[in-house]
Motif scaffolding. Structure first.
Motif, PDB file in Angstrom:
ATOM      1  N   LYS A 120       0.879  -1.168   0.000  1.00  5.73           N
ATOM      2  CA  LYS A 120       0.000   0.000   0.000  1.00  5.73           C
ATOM      3  C   LYS A 120       0.917   1.218   0.000  1.00  5.73           C
ATOM      4  O   LYS A 120       1.930   1.245   0.691  1.00  5.73           O
ATOM      5  CB  LYS A 120      -0.866  -0.016   1.255  1.00  5.73           C
ATOM      6  CG  LYS A 120      -1.833   1.131   1.274  1.00  5.73           C
ATOM      7  CD  LYS A 120      -2.818   1.031   2.418  1.00  5.73           C
ATOM      8  CE  LYS A 120      -3.655   2.283   2.401  1.00  5.73           C
ATOM      9  NZ  LYS A 120      -4.255   2.620   3.659  1.00  5.73           N
TER      10      LYS A 120
ATOM     11  N   GLU B 116      -6.279   2.245  -3.600  1.00  9.93           N
ATOM     12  CA  GLU B 116      -6.387   0.785  -3.452  1.00  9.93           C
ATOM     13  C   GLU B 116      -7.290   0.199  -4.536  1.00  9.93           C
ATOM     14  O   GLU B 116      -8.158  -0.611  -4.271  1.00  9.93           O
ATOM     15  CB  GLU B 116      -6.857   0.423  -2.045  1.00  9.93           C
ATOM     16  CG  GLU B 116      -5.836   0.856  -0.995  1.00  9.93           C
ATOM     17  CD  GLU B 116      -6.247   0.483   0.412  1.00  9.93           C
ATOM     18  OE1 GLU B 116      -5.910  -0.627   0.822  1.00  9.93           O
ATOM     19  OE2 GLU B 116      -6.920   1.294   1.062  1.00  9.93           O
TER      20      GLU B 116
ATOM     21  N   ARG C  47      -2.762   2.975  -6.565  1.00 10.30           N
ATOM     22  CA  ARG C  47      -2.357   2.488  -5.245  1.00 10.30           C
ATOM     23  C   ARG C  47      -2.940   3.380  -4.147  1.00 10.30           C
ATOM     24  O   ARG C  47      -3.391   2.891  -3.108  1.00 10.30           O
ATOM     25  CB  ARG C  47      -0.842   2.405  -5.164  1.00 10.30           C
ATOM     26  CG  ARG C  47      -0.345   1.193  -5.944  1.00 10.30           C
ATOM     27  CD  ARG C  47       1.127   1.192  -6.222  1.00 10.30           C
ATOM     28  NE  ARG C  47       1.537  -0.079  -6.811  1.00 10.30           N
ATOM     29  CZ  ARG C  47       1.332  -0.431  -8.084  1.00 10.30           C
ATOM     30  NH1 ARG C  47       0.720   0.400  -8.910  1.00 10.30           N
ATOM     31  NH2 ARG C  47       1.722  -1.608  -8.531  1.00 10.30           N
TER      32      ARG C  47
END
Ligand code: AMP
Ligand code: MG
Length: 347
Positions: A234, A341, A338
């Protein structure tokens, strides 16, 4: 200690900074991409301090920064023909090449891999610090692991003050996104592991071929074995959840943004294009104008700071307008996927 070099490098202070590096301390300094936290790359103990300050997973290797190409032979094996072409064309600059390492580089820098990531920055402050320290400098982005990279000192101080020996302020970074990371595969084809300011088009023009690693725009499981460990984590994320809206047609784009503003009862911040502001009827603090639509350079420069600014009103959701995946837009979308997500509306 804080050092203000926005106007010019202070040579007396430069000696202090370089002594800190040589003595195994860690220092925050600007590069043309984002700010870095640097340590002597040949000192495993010093490099360990970077991992602690950032809370960075130990299997995520660091980029080693050199002052000039003449130093390459000290830490990596002879580059092949394609690698040499890439070095000649893109270094110094926002470009990182993965090469076979020599044993002088400690394992902690490369997370035990037999390769090492090399960059030669072209920012005056970064080059001065590397040159006068006289050692290669391992430096990941200046941010707590998982958060957006630091592109100005105000943002960085809140996160990392007290965790490093010195902070050098060189103003806002020029590019705002991390370097393009490339590894040449066994067939002699450059593979982009992380897109950046040096684009797939730039590399293809030079070498004739380029591959973009599958994981650049797709979700990677933390347990997966990937070419570049940094792909798994993450990353680039503020505190609030984020949603990416990416429609070809402006009417669709506005429709979806309004839909989510309603769904979250207005408790959102929109990071969007200047010309969309008046269509959304949001209070000033709930709309961050990132740039005019199509101004990808400005988008790249402002996005990380905008994400941090959005967090300040504690929204339930940050809604982000995406960009076309071309030029530096490819890198922007790699980061935003990213950030969100992989929560994206694409039409
Ligand atoms: P950062 O310094 O935080 O911008 O991240 C550096 C990036 O380079 C991460 O995504 C790493 O996984 C990648 N990287 C560093 N060294 C290597 C290597 N030897 N092989 C592949 N990727 C690497
Ligand atoms: Mg980083």
């Amino acid at each position: 200690m804080y050092y203000n070099w926005k106007e010019a490098t202070n040579t007396e202070e430069l000696k202090v900074i370089c002594n800190l590096i040589r003595n195994g301390e860690i220092v925050i300094f600007p590069t043309e991409t984002v700010y870095g936290i640097g340590a002597n790359a040949l000192d495993a103990n010093a490099v360990g301090k970077i991992f602690i300050a950032k809370g960075r997973p130990s299997d995520n290797p660091l980029i080693v920064h050199l002052a000039d190409k003449g130093k390459l032979g000290e830490i990596v094996e002879e580059p092949n023909e394609v690698e040499q072409k890439l070095i000649d064309a893109f270094m110094p600059g926002p470009f990182t090449l993965i090469l076979k390492r020599k044993p002088i580089i400690p394992d902690i820098v490369t997370a035990g891999l037999d390769t090492v990531a090399i960059r030669i920055p072209n920012n005056v402050i970064a080059r001065g610090i590397i040159t006068y320290s006289g050692v290669p400098i391992a430096a990941p982005s200046a941010n707590v692991s998982g958060k957006p990279s630091g592109t100005n000192i105000e943002d960085i101080r809140k996160e990392l003050e007290g965790k490093v020996s010195a902070i050098v302020d060189g103003g806002e970074t020029e590019i705002g996104l991390e370097s393009t990371v490339v590894k040449v595969n066994e067939q002699g084809i450059p593979v982009i592991l992380r897109p950046g300011k040096v684009t797939p088009e730039d590399i293809e023009r030079l070498i004739g071929k380029v591959i973009i690693d599958n994981n650049v725009l797709q979700k990677v499981d933390e347990k997966e074995v990937v070419e570049s460990p940094g792909m798994k984590y993450k990353h680039y994320s503020p505190e609030a959840k984020c949603k990416l809206i990416c429609c070809q047609d402006d009417l669709d784009e506005i429709f979806y943004i309004k839909k989510y503003i309603k769904e979250y009862q207005g408790n959102v911040v929109v990071i969007g294009f200047e010309e969309h502001k008046e269509k959304l009827f949001l209070e000033d603090e709930r709309f961050i104008a990132i740039c005019n639509k199509g101004d990808l350079e400005k988008y790249a420069k402002n996005i990380y700071s905008a994400l941090r600014q959005a967090d300040k009103v504690n929204p339930k959701m940050i809604i982000i307008e995406g960009v076309k995946k071309q030029g530096i837009g490819y890198a922007i979308m790699n980061r935003l996927l990213r950030t969100c997500e992989y929560d994206i509306i694409e039409k």
